[in-house]
Motif scaffolding. Sequence first.
Motif, PDB file in Angstrom:
ATOM      1  N   GLU A   1      -3.644  30.972 -14.693  1.00  0.00           N
ATOM      2  CA  GLU A   1      -2.707  31.503 -15.405  1.00  0.00           C
ATOM      3  C   GLU A   1      -1.230  30.682 -14.968  1.00  0.00           C
ATOM      4  OE1 GLU A   1      -2.629  35.611 -15.906  1.00  0.00           O
ATOM      5  OE2 GLU A   1      -4.091  35.557 -17.624  1.00  0.00           O
ATOM      6  N   GLY A   2      -1.484  30.565 -13.522  1.00  0.00           N
ATOM      7  CA  GLY A   2      -0.027  30.092 -12.714  1.00  0.00           C
ATOM      8  C   GLY A   2      -0.179  28.599 -13.058  1.00  0.00           C
TER       9      GLY A   2
ATOM     10  N   LEU B   1      -9.135  36.502  -9.217  1.00  0.00           N
ATOM     11  CA  LEU B   1      -8.372  35.421  -8.523  1.00  0.00           C
ATOM     12  C   LEU B   1      -8.332  33.893  -9.348  1.00  0.00           C
ATOM     13  CD1 LEU B   1      -7.194  33.950  -6.212  1.00  0.00           C
ATOM     14  CD2 LEU B   1      -9.336  33.306  -5.247  1.00  0.00           C
TER      15      LEU B   1
ATOM     16  N   ARG C   1      -8.446  33.774 -12.608  1.00  0.00           N
ATOM     17  CA  ARG C   1      -7.767  33.875 -13.958  1.00  0.00           C
ATOM     18  C   ARG C   1      -6.235  33.774 -13.305  1.00  0.00           C
ATOM     19  NH1 ARG C   1      -9.125  36.389 -18.334  1.00  0.00           N
ATOM     20  NH2 ARG C   1      -7.529  36.320 -19.603  1.00  0.00           N
ATOM     21  N   ARG C   2      -5.652  34.465 -12.124  1.00  0.00           N
ATOM     22  CA  ARG C   2      -4.320  34.293 -11.614  1.00  0.00           C
ATOM     23  C   ARG C   2      -4.018  32.813 -11.398  1.00  0.00           C
ATOM     24  NH1 ARG C   2      -3.646  37.162  -6.714  1.00  0.00           N
ATOM     25  NH2 ARG C   2      -6.098  37.466  -6.610  1.00  0.00           N
ATOM     26  N   ILE C   3      -5.118  32.005 -10.635  1.00  0.00           N
ATOM     27  CA  ILE C   3      -4.541  30.495 -10.579  1.00  0.00           C
ATOM     28  C   ILE C   3      -4.662  29.819 -11.746  1.00  0.00           C
ATOM     29  CG2 ILE C   3      -5.727  28.678  -9.275  1.00  0.00           C
ATOM     30  CD1 ILE C   3      -7.063  30.282  -7.206  1.00  0.00           C
TER      31      ILE C   3
ATOM     32  N   ILE D   1      -6.274  41.704 -10.999  1.00  0.00           N
ATOM     33  CA  ILE D   1      -6.556  40.450 -11.714  1.00  0.00           C
ATOM     34  C   ILE D   1      -7.445  39.584 -11.102  1.00  0.00           C
ATOM     35  CG2 ILE D   1      -5.577  38.580 -13.142  1.00  0.00           C
ATOM     36  CD1 ILE D   1      -3.225  40.451 -13.412  1.00  0.00           C
TER      37      ILE D   1
ATOM     38  N   SER E   1      -8.095  39.264  -2.079  1.00  0.00           N
ATOM     39  CA  SER E   1      -6.958  38.833  -2.448  1.00  0.00           C
ATOM     40  C   SER E   1      -7.001  39.101  -3.965  1.00  0.00           C
ATOM     41  CB  SER E   1      -6.811  37.381  -2.484  1.00  0.00           C
ATOM     42  OG  SER E   1      -8.132  36.884  -3.055  1.00  0.00           O
ATOM     43  N   GLY E   2      -7.887  39.597  -4.665  1.00  0.00           N
ATOM     44  CA  GLY E   2      -8.101  39.793  -6.277  1.00  0.00           C
ATOM     45  C   GLY E   2      -8.157  41.213  -6.349  1.00  0.00           C
TER      46      GLY E   2
ATOM     47  N   THR F   1      -4.289  43.228  -7.066  1.00  0.00           N
ATOM     48  CA  THR F   1      -3.607  43.068  -8.441  1.00  0.00           C
ATOM     49  C   THR F   1      -4.712  43.859  -9.529  1.00  0.00           C
ATOM     50  OG1 THR F   1      -4.184  40.984  -8.828  1.00  0.00           O
ATOM     51  CG2 THR F   1      -2.313  41.356  -7.561  1.00  0.00           C
TER      52      THR F   1
END
Length: 191
Positions: free
Chosen positions: A51-52, A45, A47-49, A43, A37-38, A41
Motif C-alpha cells: 500500500e505504501g 507486513l 500489505r503495508r509495504i 495489518i 512488526s506486523g 497494527t
Amino acid sequence: MPWTLTSRPSRRQLLAGTAGAAGAALLTGCTGGGGPSGADTGIPLERRIREGAVRDSERLLERYDATTAAHPALAARLAPLRGAVAAHTAALAFPGPAASRPSSTSRPLSAGASASPAATGSPSVRPDPVPPKEADALTELADAERSLSEARTVALAGAPGELARLLASVAACGAVHAYLLTSTPTPGAAS
C-alpha cells in the motif's frame, strides 16, 4: 611456490563480492511477515509495504502528469516512462478485493488534466509546482524517480520474498528512468 598478492581485485570480483554481501544482508533480514512488526497494527507486513509503494507510485504519476501539463512538448518523451510507473503501480497493488477498485493509473491523463486525490486514492496533497524550464522540470522528475528508487531499495530488507524481488525490479527501473530523464536525447531520435 611463493604466494603473491595481486595488486587489486578485478571489477567482476568486486561486483560479485558486493552482490554476495548484499544478498547475505537481505537474507538475514527476511521474515515471514508475521513477526512483531506486523502485530502492532493488525495489518500484515506485505500489505503495508504494498500500500505504501502504491501511494508512492501514485504520487510519482501525479508528478509526471503535472510536468506534462506544464510542458506539453515533453509529453512524448515522458509517456513511456509514465506508462511504466503506471504498470508498476498495478503490479504493486495488493492482490484481492482492494486491487479490483478502479484506478487512474491505467492510462495517462491528457496534457491539460491533473490527477485528483479522490481519483488516485492519495491524500489531498498537491504536488510541488513544476519548474518553468523544461531542463529543470526533467531534473526534478529524475530526482523524484531516484529518491523513490532508493526508498524501494531500502524497503527490500523487510519485504517478503516475492515482494522483495518485485521491489528490486521496480527500484532498478526507477534508476533507469532517472538516467533517461537526465540524459540528452540523441539528434534525430524521437524525444
